[in-house]
Design a protein around this motif. Sequence first.
Motif, mmCIF file in Angstrom:
data_model
loop_
_atom_site.group_PDB
_atom_site.id
_atom_site.type_symbol
_atom_site.label_atom_id
_atom_site.label_comp_id
_atom_site.label_asym_id
_atom_site.label_seq_id
_atom_site.Cartn_x
_atom_site.Cartn_y
_atom_site.Cartn_z
ATOM 1 N N GLU A 60 48.422 53.368 -0.815
ATOM 2 C CA GLU A 60 47.152 52.746 -0.422
ATOM 3 C C GLU A 60 47.336 51.716 0.697
ATOM 4 O O GLU A 60 46.913 50.564 0.579
ATOM 5 N N LYS A 115 48.477 47.315 -11.146
ATOM 6 C CA LYS A 115 47.813 46.959 -12.417
ATOM 7 C C LYS A 115 46.396 47.526 -12.451
ATOM 8 O O LYS A 115 45.966 48.090 -13.465
ATOM 9 N N ILE A 116 45.663 47.401 -11.359
ATOM 10 C CA ILE A 116 44.298 47.923 -11.286
ATOM 11 C C ILE A 116 44.289 49.445 -11.418
ATOM 12 O O ILE A 116 43.481 50.012 -12.164
ATOM 13 N N ILE A 117 45.192 50.116 -10.718
ATOM 14 C CA ILE A 117 45.267 51.587 -10.758
ATOM 15 C C ILE A 117 45.582 52.064 -12.174
ATOM 16 O O ILE A 117 44.972 53.013 -12.669
ATOM 17 N N GLY A 119 44.995 50.423 -14.980
ATOM 18 C CA GLY A 119 43.830 50.135 -15.808
ATOM 19 C C GLY A 119 42.719 51.165 -15.633
ATOM 20 O O GLY A 119 42.102 51.606 -16.607
ATOM 21 N N LYS A 120 42.467 51.557 -14.390
ATOM 22 C CA LYS A 120 41.412 52.545 -14.126
ATOM 23 C C LYS A 120 41.807 53.949 -14.578
ATOM 24 O O LYS A 120 40.980 54.711 -15.053
ATOM 25 N N GLY A 121 43.066 54.277 -14.408
ATOM 26 C CA GLY A 121 43.507 55.636 -14.718
ATOM 27 C C GLY A 121 43.879 55.869 -16.167
ATOM 28 O O GLY A 121 43.958 57.006 -16.618
ATOM 29 N N ASP A 123 42.399 54.302 -19.189
ATOM 30 C CA ASP A 123 41.441 53.714 -20.137
ATOM 31 C C ASP A 123 41.598 52.219 -20.340
ATOM 32 O O ASP A 123 41.634 51.724 -21.472
ATOM 33 N N GLY A 124 41.745 51.478 -19.257
ATOM 34 C CA GLY A 124 41.793 50.026 -19.350
ATOM 35 C C GLY A 124 43.117 49.459 -19.818
ATOM 36 O O GLY A 124 43.208 48.271 -20.148
ATOM 37 N N GLU A 126 46.356 47.565 -20.014
ATOM 38 C CA GLU A 126 46.810 46.370 -19.291
ATOM 39 C C GLU A 126 48.319 46.424 -19.083
ATOM 40 O O GLU A 126 49.076 46.459 -20.055
#
Length: 186
Positions: A60, A115-117, A119-121, A123-124, A126
């Motif tokens: 990205e 961390k965001i990827i 979480g999104k991929g 089911d949240g 962490e």
Amino acid sequence: ITIVAIAMMSFVSFYISPLAWKRLLNKSKFQWLIENEKKTIDTLTNLSDDYFILNDFVFELFHVEHLVISKNGIFVIAKCPFDGTAEVINGSLYSSGKSLDSVTAKLWRLCHLIKIIIGKGFDGYECMPKPILLFAHEEKSSLKEFNDITLCGLSEINKIITEKLKFNIKPEIAEGFAVFMKQRYM
């Protein structure tokens, strides 16, 4: 318009592949960086097969030097681009009298993006990757930590990954993320 397009292409290519520019503009620095890259990859390959290692790719629009994924954690590794030892001056990290602020900031941004990827991929789920700044030209780093970034030399990296910074991740998450990264970015 042509000049703007060329300028933008040059900026993006520099941002994505800074080594390519070093090769053209500073061959001795390029050779030093390549030697450190080879030593780092050789060292990381000594990790067990439980660790999935990705080297030198673009994620990205972020250049990732090394990413290690396993059920024992996710580790984002950047190498110090200067040949000096680590020192803190006025609350900032330096090496060879040069600031490492951009290196540490990029390392943290990359950890947060991962961390965001995840979480999104997943089911949240962490999971904050552990950032490591490697001084590949040194066996051991004089400093061990700066602003929650682990600093280490080449002989310390594998032990830090397998013992010191180890944290548990669900095996299916680690494997799924590793497969995702390989399929999408390699």
